[in-house]
Design an enzyme around this catalytic site. Sequence first.
Site, PDB file in Angstrom:
ATOM      1  N   THR A   1       0.868  -1.151  -0.005  1.00 27.11           N
ATOM      2  CA  THR A   1       0.016   0.156   0.163  1.00 27.11           C
ATOM      3  C   THR A   1       0.959   1.174   0.002  1.00 27.11           C
ATOM      4  O   THR A   1       1.887   1.308   0.665  1.00 27.11           O
ATOM      5  CB  THR A   1      -0.900   0.024   1.368  1.00 27.11           C
ATOM      6  OG1 THR A   1      -1.510  -1.051   1.294  1.00 27.11           O
ATOM      7  CG2 THR A   1      -2.042   0.873   1.195  1.00 27.11           C
TER       8      THR A   1
ATOM      9  N   GLY B   1       2.684  -2.575   8.101  1.00 22.09           N
ATOM     10  CA  GLY B   1       2.779  -3.288   9.447  1.00 22.09           C
ATOM     11  C   GLY B   1       4.096  -3.811   9.662  1.00 22.09           C
ATOM     12  O   GLY B   1       4.762  -4.492   8.987  1.00 22.09           O
TER      13      GLY B   1
ATOM     14  N   GLU C   1      -7.207  -5.814   3.666  1.00 25.42           N
ATOM     15  CA  GLU C   1      -7.365  -6.905   2.661  1.00 25.42           C
ATOM     16  C   GLU C   1      -8.245  -7.044   1.736  1.00 25.42           C
ATOM     17  O   GLU C   1      -9.163  -8.291   1.683  1.00 25.42           O
ATOM     18  CB  GLU C   1      -7.437  -8.336   3.522  1.00 25.42           C
ATOM     19  CG  GLU C   1      -6.348  -8.584   4.619  1.00 25.42           C
ATOM     20  CD  GLU C   1      -4.973  -8.905   3.885  1.00 25.42           C
ATOM     21  OE1 GLU C   1      -5.097  -9.331   2.729  1.00 25.42           O
ATOM     22  OE2 GLU C   1      -3.909  -8.376   4.327  1.00 25.42           O
TER      23      GLU C   1
END
Lengths: 679, 679
Positions: free
Chosen positions: A146, A185, A420
Amino acid sequence: MATISDAAQQTAIDMANARAATSIDHAQTRDFLHSAQGEWLKRQNIVRTLESDPIFDKTHREFMTRTDRYERALSMTNRIYELQEIHRWTNEETSLAIASLDEALPIALHNIAFQPVFFSQGSPSLIANYGPLIATRGILGCYLQTELGHGTSVSQLETTATFIPETQEFEINSPTLTSSKWWIGALGKTSTHGVVQAKLILPGGKDILENHKVLPGIIIGDIGPKALAGYSPTDNGFARFDHIRIPKENMLSKFAQVTDDGKYVQPPHAKLSYGGMLYIRANMVTGAGWLMAKAATVSLRYATVRRQGERGPDGLEKQTITYPSVYIRLLPILSHAYVFIQLGRTLLKSFDMMSKRLASGDTSLLAEMHATTSGLKVMVSTLGVHDLEVARRSMGGHGYSAFAGLGRLYADYLPSVTYEGDNFVLDQQVVRAALKSYKALFSLSPTPSASSLSPSSNYLRLLLPPSQPPQVTDSAWHDPAFAITLLEWRAAILVREHARTFADPDASVNQRVAKAVTEAFIAVQVGEIMKNLTLPAPTGDVVRSLYTLYLLTVVEGGLVDLLSFGLLRPGTNDNNNNNTHSGSSDPGRALRLHINRLCQELLPNAIGLSDAFGFTDWELDSALGVFDGKVYEALWARAQLEPLNQTEVTSAYEESIRPMLLRGQRQVAQARSKLGSKL
Amino acid sequence: MATISDAAQQTAIDMANARAATSIDHAQTRDFLHSAQGEWLKRQNIVRTLESDPIFDKTHREFMTRTDRYERALSMTNRIYELQEIHRWTNEETSLAIASLDEALPIALHNIAFQPVFFSQGSPSLIANYGPLIATRGILGCYLQTELGHGTSVSQLETTATFIPETQEFEINSPTLTSSKWWIGALGKTSTHGVVQAKLILPGGKDILENHKVLPGIIIGDIGPKALAGYSPTDNGFARFDHIRIPKENMLSKFAQVTDDGKYVQPPHAKLSYGGMLYIRANMVTGAGWLMAKAATVSLRYATVRRQGERGPDGLEKQTITYPSVYIRLLPILSHAYVFIQLGRTLLKSFDMMSKRLASGDTSLLAEMHATTSGLKVMVSTLGVHDLEVARRSMGGHGYSAFAGLGRLYADYLPSVTYEGDNFVLDQQVVRAALKSYKALFSLSPTPSASSLSPSSNYLRLLLPPSQPPQVTDSAWHDPAFAITLLEWRAAILVREHARTFADPDASVNQRVAKAVTEAFIAVQVGEIMKNLTLPAPTGDVVRSLYTLYLLTVVEGGLVDLLSFGLLRPGTNDNNNNNTHSGSSDPGRALRLHINRLCQELLPNAIGLSDAFGFTDWELDSALGVFDGKVYEALWARAQLEPLNQTEVTSAYEESIRPMLLRGQRQVAQARSKLGSKL
């Protein structure tokens, strides 16, 4: 039934009475939920190890800053792998340990994103070099897809990887602000390595630096706190690259490749790299099931011991679980947990089968798995978030205390509706797959046949002649098979309707169609679970009733569709009261009354059915969901730890409160003296 | 339309283009929302004062601990009253200043609970003694009602106030753990005084202590953090009393009294003390309206500048606001804001009228105000919480950043569904009032007449002969009056149905009936607002369309009821496609298509309609809702302030990450050396 006058003591009595009233077999139900006694014992063992270890203590968690939470998360992670070595846990057992932590650990991104992508897409030589270190967490990775200006749509990414034939390197570059990798993350502070998705080709890897500093030419940081203080322990990060060179062999080149002279070699199948995404989605079903289980356990326990409102025959206020507006909200959550825990298990088996075929280049199961997991991901995340909040809200005022425990779960689970694959985008994919099946079916005219339909589109068989929609009578609601057929009819008719009006859609059609299709699929699966249920009576009957409750509440949620297409029809509606549906013209009335009766039947086993999940107080970390029912003692004890209570007079007193009081007192004195001088 | 390739720059262009496309008059719309130009200017002036004052800076708010947030709140409160003195703000202007802060200040409990209760229920002598200090905040109060084991039902409270005739005192006592006062806003650390609700009688007041310490015999503290980190700045507290003596004259004795020899004197009307509660509920409508306005402003701005997915004719990805699944979620929120801001204004006028009558002992308007505000409280809090989350979710991944700003509003607003009367409990009161009106109407047989119906139950007139439900044709949706009538019919039929099946209810009937009744009431009010709308064209037409959108989406939400009772009926549904509703058998289709067309008409004015709320960037405090559209710059800038980013290497590295890496590397080395020794 013994009752005493102290409300705090009464809670323990109420909880004991509820346990005594349970008719189901605890061990049978528990083993059913955990798939087998051995699995339950394994899990129990791990939880006992963790909860006795001070590293995993939760007493002060609610008072911590985000930095505290991050550092604590890393300390817990280190300890988990230390324990793995000590107790010789398998990887599966270690995953179980991490899953039982209710903590968004940064290591999750290494384990479920970085590592699977690396191993499924890395070349054999890259795997030989880095694989062992990745598997043992000798390096820690993240997955950089992303970007600040772009979602997960790979085709729109701005980050570039330019191949330099002279040096056999790729140059990674972030040409714009919006090309900054964002939300990644474990990137912010934790990772040593990362897989970077970039335009043109897929390279991987930053080098190990012994001092954990960022390589020159890269800017890395944490993107800041998340909404509702969710995901605090995870360092979602950003990264910008200024012409960073990476050796060509670091590209993840199992499928797509670049030759030494810079030619692109297509992967054998465009979707071979989808496996990782599907794995995450398939796992979300099980995860949601256990989360719903926590919501049900906490809220049902609290509703059992909380007394409020009217006084009952025992002279005490009634337990809130006895109010229809409470149990009608909570028992469906219990049913969701039972459905999705089992469904998740089935799904992971299908996923394993697909993966094995995929590894040998067979992509035949991919489309079906994609359609199924897209719909299920939308369903479980939407429902899971909803259920957590419904459960929290059912607990009234105290539900808003952080010590109630459900707010924290909500905050951490909330992003599941947008990560997701945003749910509204995935709905389109579900609809697209359904329309494709519909068109394929009717392109076989003049003799369309149901034999070509996959399990996820099997409901379309109903549209083939001579099938006719069923007649709904009020007694039909006793038969779960009828509810399943009705939900399949709803899906079939909605898909046909959408195909016919495709050129002129309304604005929410994708959401309605996708929901109907997914609910039909789940209903059929629930039918299978019920068919294969081997639990002996009376436990089996109770669990079967719970599954029936699931099916009927889904039908109730689909009433608009059923009524709009005449699958259900109102009776006569006149002042003479000549009605047809249980004394009313409302065709939903018989259904709702049946749901109400099912709930009343299930109520005596509500605590038993939720105890069977087997959560310990440490796992739930909820003052309102304590096993012994002593919720008020628990709330009191936890409030005493609040940092504001560690001093008698707040430091805001001298700073702000006292000046404010003095100003008011001065104003009053001035007014009074003015008044006095006037007199 | 000018476009350039840098996505970050494009955002400002997109926002400017959207503003240029607006056809409504900005000043007219803004003054309509703020009721008059003068009111707007007053508000603008106050906001400018606050946002230029460093005390009200929000830059570091998201990184603060709860203690920091509490101390900052007190410091802001002190400054507000300092500013009131400096700028000679009226009390109304000061309230406006507090309301514009988006901060749950403890002083709110003094202002909206303690002070009104004191002044409306205190005896003249008590008011003479304490009134001036309370009005100037020379003492700070809280209102102690809720207990640990008991909600707001006054009859169940355990705290006792025992009158001691010998000393003319009351003795306040907390006999049990569950009698602890709990959740009391501003009790934990802030207040100097409090009104205590206790069994038997209503006394008030603890004494001023110069050092802000707690009186002997009282235990006071903060109850700890709230879910989702909501309401951080407020010190919701607990209190236990150990036989505390209070002078008799401190009892709030305007209505109920105790004579010197200990006899209870009934209040003239049992509900005279309800005014305060109704005031809070009436205010919630306006508050919800402005909160929905923030949700709409932020999400519509972001959806205007965020580009994602398919490429449009300009070669860029499409603005997300252009997707039906996005605008169908956001434009209704905009319509809710326009409805509830206006409705709140009407309601406060009615409240003032009722209060005046109440002050002279006339309780005739109380029942109606109670029924109306109960239903509206449920509606605005449920919808407000829902809208904030729908708006947040529409922003995809970035919506989950704390910097998006809507999560914080959600966390703070969430308790509104359970405080001031749990919504599920209030639903019962709405239903009870509706049934009472229904029975009263038909007890007048043989000639029931609508003349006795109050505004909130006027929809029941439809049940009187010769009234017949309207015929729904697809073109009927063009007429907002038709939607209003349909919603009234729905309410009337649901109430009649509930009255008829009262003995055998399903579990959610109160929720359905209350919703139908309240939505009918609001719809009629919206009809009035539309009738009285004096905004000139084209602005007036656009605002009217927005109100129509409100009405039609409410009808869509009520489809189950409309279909169940045959107010809408499906067309024929066969394979020959002989359908009746816009080429379909689905009677909802024409409605949904009309909603979609209305949305498309409104889209060019979405930014204009939300700009008219007049929020500054400081007020919204949202990186995604910035006025200039430069959302990526804003996100980037805010992330740089994250505490984790203030050191290059996290302290978790030496502590936890490095040991973990070394363990993995050691394991790999061992495995390799084992392998080597085998070779």
